[in-house]
Design an enzyme around this catalytic site. Sequence first.
Site, PDB file in Angstrom:
ATOM      1  NE  ARG A  66      -4.349  -1.663   1.890  1.00  0.00           N
ATOM      2  CZ  ARG A  66      -5.332  -1.913   2.777  1.00  0.00           C
ATOM      3  NH1 ARG A  66      -5.331  -1.473   4.041  1.00  0.00           N
ATOM      4  NH2 ARG A  66      -6.547  -2.399   2.059  1.00  0.00           N
ATOM      5  N   GLY A 111     -10.964  -9.191  -1.412  1.00  0.00           N
ATOM      6  CA  GLY A 111      -9.804  -9.860  -0.713  1.00  0.00           C
ATOM      7  C   GLY A 111      -9.671 -11.338  -1.253  1.00  0.00           C
ATOM      8  N   GLY A 141     -13.972  -3.237   0.207  1.00  0.00           N
ATOM      9  CA  GLY A 141     -15.462  -2.498   0.369  1.00  0.00           C
ATOM     10  C   GLY A 141     -15.674  -1.298  -0.524  1.00  0.00           C
TER      11      GLY A 141
END
Length: 392
Positions: free
Chosen positions: A36, A350, A373
């Site tokens: 990330r 995921g 999400g």
Amino acid sequence: MAWKTLDDMDLNGKRVLVRVDINVPMADGKVTDATRIERIVPTITDIRAKGGKPILLAHFGRPKGKHVPEMSLQPLVPTLEQAFGAPVTFVERPDGDSLAALPADAIVLVENTRFTPMEEANDPQMAGFLASLGDIYCNDAFSAAHRAHASTEGVAHHLPSCAGRLMQAELEALEGALGQPVRPVVAVVGGAKVSTKLELLGNLVAKVDHLVIGGGMANTFLAAQGIDVGKSLCEHHMTDTAVEILAKAKAAGCEIVLPADVVVAAEFAAGAANEVVANDACPADKMILDAGPTAVARIGEILDSAKTLIWNGPLGAFEIEPFDTATNAAAQKAATLSKAGQLISVAGGGDTVAALNQAGAAADFTYISTAGGAFLEWMEGKTLPGVAALEG
């Protein structure tokens, strides 16, 4: 599109508030997976190249509005410095004057935005305070864009705003897959439960040409057609809903593709004795754990004729062999077509990312979203507050 990018902003001499997602896994105070952090490097590099001073806003963990020392962002500084190739100044309690006084080429990391309840409440006072720290707001955290928080939505109303490079790539990929897609469009949706993906299925049948359903969800659709699925994972209470989705798909001209044959076993275990049977021939004492070879061949045919693919969820119990066969085969087929330039493929969620990595297919997909999400809510057709705030 209605939102601006870094290319539309004059950043020279400006303090640029950048909302990033650096919620990385840690062990013993060290970052164990820097993916990330690596993904925000292009945005930070561009801002500095254009003469801007990046001020990073981020959350870490779920401190629930309290100061939790274990969730401080300070331990991330060494990994950030390594990724950026430049020093990072950590600031616990920022104010506009002290940030303005830092060197023009400084990179600043502000402490966890969720250390106050005002962040998740999207408190106007906090949004105004954050805005006082910068001249321009840049959101590069698509993964947090489905939350209307002070640092993802509120602050955007106070400053000239734009999308960062990661957010831009994500939005362009998703817009290309669902907004104005090149047809035919195929969606592959798998996973355990229909109940968690109702809105997703409802939105997709109106937008895609073929909807391939796999995993435990497929069992529920088979049961809805009166087929006995034995001991398989199945939401029998959702069969009426599955019938409604089938009817909606038919009305919209969307073909729902269920496995014609399935792999069954008496137990969910690696290397368990298994056999391939027709989808209506699952023995009463066995469970369906994967799609069969005929089903995989059919998916391959559909992908061959498709131009755009959206993928969310595995086709079987991909975690254990040999029940990863259908997922691996379909993923590798999609990857081959994408690499050859014949298919635009966008995947997210995921389990999906894990399954595509396991299949060795992820690198050749056109775009893989790690935004969980937010990716799902976009696919469900919902407006994401963090994206909507950039429009205008």
